[in-house]
Scaffold this active site. Structure first.
Site, PDB file in Angstrom:
ATOM      1  NE  ARG A 165     -13.174  15.310  18.546  1.00  0.00           N
ATOM      2  CZ  ARG A 165     -13.514  16.437  19.184  1.00  0.00           C
ATOM      3  NH1 ARG A 165     -12.635  17.403  19.301  1.00  0.00           N
ATOM      4  NH2 ARG A 165     -14.714  16.576  19.705  1.00  0.00           N
ATOM      5  CD  GLN A 201      -4.256   4.354   6.050  1.00  0.00           C
ATOM      6  OE1 GLN A 201      -3.568   5.125   5.417  1.00  0.00           O
ATOM      7  NE2 GLN A 201      -3.977   4.029   7.300  1.00  0.00           N
ATOM      8  CD  GLU A 223       2.714   4.778   8.808  1.00  0.00           C
ATOM      9  OE1 GLU A 223       1.947   4.367   9.689  1.00  0.00           O
ATOM     10  OE2 GLU A 223       3.282   4.018   8.000  1.00  0.00           O
ATOM     11  N   GLY A 277       2.061   4.470   5.093  1.00  0.00           N
ATOM     12  CA  GLY A 277       2.973   4.687   3.967  1.00  0.00           C
ATOM     13  C   GLY A 277       4.431   4.761   4.367  1.00  0.00           C
ATOM     14  CB  ILE A 302      -0.975   0.034   1.208  1.00  0.00           C
ATOM     15  CG1 ILE A 302      -0.231   0.144   2.542  1.00  0.00           C
ATOM     16  CG2 ILE A 302      -1.882  -1.174   1.199  1.00  0.00           C
ATOM     17  CD1 ILE A 302      -1.129   0.587   3.691  1.00  0.00           C
ATOM     18  CG  ASP A 303       3.999   1.469   2.634  1.00  0.00           C
ATOM     19  OD1 ASP A 303       2.862   1.699   3.096  1.00  0.00           O
ATOM     20  OD2 ASP A 303       4.882   0.867   3.279  1.00  0.00           O
TER      21      ASP A 303
HETATM   22  O1  F6P Z   1       4.278  -1.406   4.719  1.00  0.00           O
HETATM   23  C1  F6P Z   1       2.907  -1.429   4.792  1.00  0.00           C
HETATM   24  C2  F6P Z   1       2.416  -0.826   6.078  1.00  0.00           C
HETATM   25  O2  F6P Z   1       1.011  -0.835   6.073  1.00  0.00           O
HETATM   26  C3  F6P Z   1       2.951   0.570   6.380  1.00  0.00           C
HETATM   27  O3  F6P Z   1       2.264   1.567   5.650  1.00  0.00           O
HETATM   28  C4  F6P Z   1       2.769   0.646   7.868  1.00  0.00           C
HETATM   29  O4  F6P Z   1       3.677   1.525   8.486  1.00  0.00           O
HETATM   30  C5  F6P Z   1       3.077  -0.744   8.298  1.00  0.00           C
HETATM   31  O5  F6P Z   1       2.826  -1.582   7.196  1.00  0.00           O
HETATM   32  C6  F6P Z   1       2.241  -1.199   9.473  1.00  0.00           C
HETATM   33  O6  F6P Z   1       2.622  -2.476   9.799  1.00  0.00           O
HETATM   34  P1  F6P Z   1       1.954  -3.399  10.894  1.00  0.00           P
HETATM   35  O7  F6P Z   1       0.938  -4.240  10.219  1.00  0.00           O
HETATM   36  O8  F6P Z   1       3.094  -4.222  11.403  1.00  0.00           O
HETATM   37  O9  F6P Z   1       1.354  -2.501  11.923  1.00  0.00           O
END
Ligand code: F6P
Length: 400
Positions: free
Chosen positions: A281, A289, A232, A182, A124-125
Site C-alpha cells: 500500500r 502533517q 516526498e 519536507g 514543517i520542513d
Molecule cells: O514547505 C512546506 C510544505 O508543506 C512542503 O513540505 C510541501 O512540499 C509543500 O509545502 C506543499 O505545498 P502546498 O501546500 O502548495 O501543496
C-alpha cells in the site's frame, strides 16, 4: 499616535503560526505598538491586499493554521518590492515581521535592504538554519535554529500516524510505504523513527530501489510486515524527482514533489514477487502533517519567538531573526543577525538546511544515535516496537 508595526505569514501553513502571532500581538500590546496583520502573505502588502488590526484576543494559539492566511506570492519574481514598500509607508508601518520559511525569507531579506524588518522562522520542513559544526561529536548547542516552529507539531503528527498504522500493518501483514512532506530535506521523514517506522528513506541520499527492496525483504522475513517512510523529495539516479503527475512549479520555481510512494510500491512489487502484491500500500500523509493544533513545546516556543521579535524591533534591531536554540536549560529563542542564520545562493535565494548526515544511518535506513540525540528534547527516548508472538517465542500450533 501609536507606533505601527506589521506582520504577515507566508508559505505553507503550520500548526504553530497562530502561536507566533499570539506572542507578537501580546508583546506589541505590552510595548504600546499597534499591530497590523496583512492577509495572505506578501499578497497582503500589494495593491488590493487586505489587512486588519491584530489584537491578542483575536488569536487562539492552540488553533492551527494562520488567522492571517498565507500564500506563496513572490515579490521578487513579479518585481513588486517597491510597490510593497510604498504601501507599507503609506500605512505608516515602521517595521515588518514576516513569518516564513526559505521563500518568505528570500523575499524578506530583499525587502529588508530598504525597510526595517525582523523575521521569525516557520516551516514543517525544518530546513531554515544551520547544522552543528562538522566533526566526530555533535554539539547541539551550536546548531542555529534548533528547529523551525511548526516542525515539532508536524513531526508529532507523522509519528502518531505511523504508530497508529502499525496495528493494521500487523493485522493484515501489509507492506506500507508512507510518504512524508519536507521537500528536499529529510527531517520530517526521520522523525517517523519515533512512530516505529522500520525503514526511513530521506532525500539527502539517492534512492536505490534494489537496496530498498533488499531491506524490505529482510524486515518482512523477520516480522511479516513492514512500514517504510519515504520523503516526498527523494530523487532517482538521474537526480530527478519521482512524481506521478506532470511537473508543477510553484511561485518560486520549485517543482512540486508528490506521489513517490506510489512509484515505489510498483517498483517493490516487481522486485519482490515472493511477497503478495496485495500486501503493498502507498499512503500519502499530505496535509494531515500540517493541519491541527500545535504540541505544547512548539506552541510555547513559537509564542516566545514572536514576542522576542517584537522586543528586538523595539530595541532597534534590524534584519534579525528570532531563532531557536538548545541550551542546558532547555529550548529557547534568541535573536541572531540574518547572515548567521541563512546562507544564500548567487540569486539571493535562501539555501535550505539539509538533514545533518550524522543524524541518519543510511546503511540501516534509520535514525542514528546522533539523530536520537537531536530528537530527545522533542520526543524523549525512542520507543520500542511491540514484538509479534513469533518473535516472543510463543509456540504457535498448526492444524494439519
Ligand atoms: O514547505 C512546506 C510544505 O508543506 C512542503 O513540505 C510541501 O512540499 C509543500 O509545502 C506543499 O505545498 P502546498 O501546500 O502548495 O501543496
Amino acid at each position: 499616535m501609536r507606533k505601527k508595526i506589521g506582520v504577515l505569514t507566508g508559505g505553507g501553513d503550520t500548526s504553530a503560526l497562530n502561536a507566533t502571532l499570539k506572542g507578537i500581538a501580546l508583546k506589541a500590546e505590552e510595548l504600546g505598538f499597534e499591530l497590523v496583520g496583512f492577509m495572505e502573505g506578501w499578497r497582503g502588502v500589494l495593491k488590493g491586499g487586505r489587512y486588519f488590526t491584530l489584537t491578542p484576543d483575536l488569536i487562539d494559539e492552540n488553533h492551527g493554521g494562520t488567522i492571517l492566511k498565507s500564500s506563496r506570492t513572490n515579490l521578487i519574481a513579479s518585481n513588486k518590492l517597491d510597490e510593497a514598500i510604498e504601501n507599507l509607508k503609506k500605512l505608516n508601518i515602521s517595521g515588518l515581521i514576516p513569518i516564513g520559511g526559505d521563500d518568505t525569507l528570500t523575499v524578506g531579506t530583499a525587502l529588508s535592504e530598504q525597510f526595517t524588518t525582523v523575521f521569525v522562522t516557520k516551516t514543517i520542513d525544518n530546513d531554515v538554519g544551520m547544522n552543528p559544526p562538522a566533526g566526530d561529536s555533535v554539539d547541539y548547542s551550536k546548531m542555529v535554529n534548533y528547529f523551525c516552529p511548526g516542525f515539532p507539531s508536524a513531526a508529532s503528527r507523522v509519528i502518531n500516524a505511523v504508530r497508529d498504522l502499525r496495528t493494521t500493518t500487523y493485522s493484515h501483514d501489509r507492506v506500507i510505504i508512507v510518504e512524508a512532506m519536507g521537500r528536499d530535506a529529510g527531517w520530517l521523514t526521520l522523525s517517523a523513527a519515533y512512530g516505529l517506522a522500520d525503514l526511513i528513506v530521506v532525500p539527502e541520499v539517492p534512492y536505490q530501489p534494489d537496496r530498498l527492496a533488499e531491506a524490505i525483504k529482510e524486515k518482512h522475513t523477520e516480522q511479516g510486515n513492514v512500514i517504510a517512510v519515504v520523503s516526498e523529495g527523494i530523487r532517482n539516479d538521474a537526480g530527478e524527482l519521482m512524481i506521478t503527475s506532470q511537473a508543477e512549479l510553484d511561485a518560486f520555481g520549485h517543482t512540486k514533489p508528490g506521489g513517490c510512494s506510489e512509484i515505489i510500491v510498483e517498483a517493490m512489487k516487481t522486485r519482490l514477487p515472493e511477497i503478495s502484491s496485495s500486501a503493498f500500500r502507498a499512503l500519502i500523509l499530505g496535509y494531515m502533517q500540517r493541519c491541527g493544533s500545535p504540541i505544547e513545546l512548539d506552541r510555547d516556543t513559537a509564542i516566545n519567538a514572536g514576542a522576542l521579535a517584537v522586543r528586538s524591533l523595539a530595541d532597534g534591531m534590524v534584519n534579525g531573526v528570532a531563532t531557536i536554540t538548545r541550551t542546558d536549560a532547555g529550548i529557547e529563542p534568541i535573536m541572531l543577525p540574518i547572515e548567521q542564520v541563512l546562507k544564500r545562493d548567487e540569486t539571493g535565494h535562501v539555501i535550505r538546511r539539509s538533514l545533518d548526515p550524522r543524524f541518519y544511518d543510511a546503511e540501516r535506513y534509520h535514525l542514528s544515535p546522533e539523530g536520537a540525540g537531536y530528537f530527545r528534547p522533542l520526543f524523549g527516548d525512542l520507543p520500542r516496537r511491540r514484538r509479534n508472538p513469533e518473535e516472543r517465542g510463543i509456540e504457535i500450533g498448526e492444524i494439519v
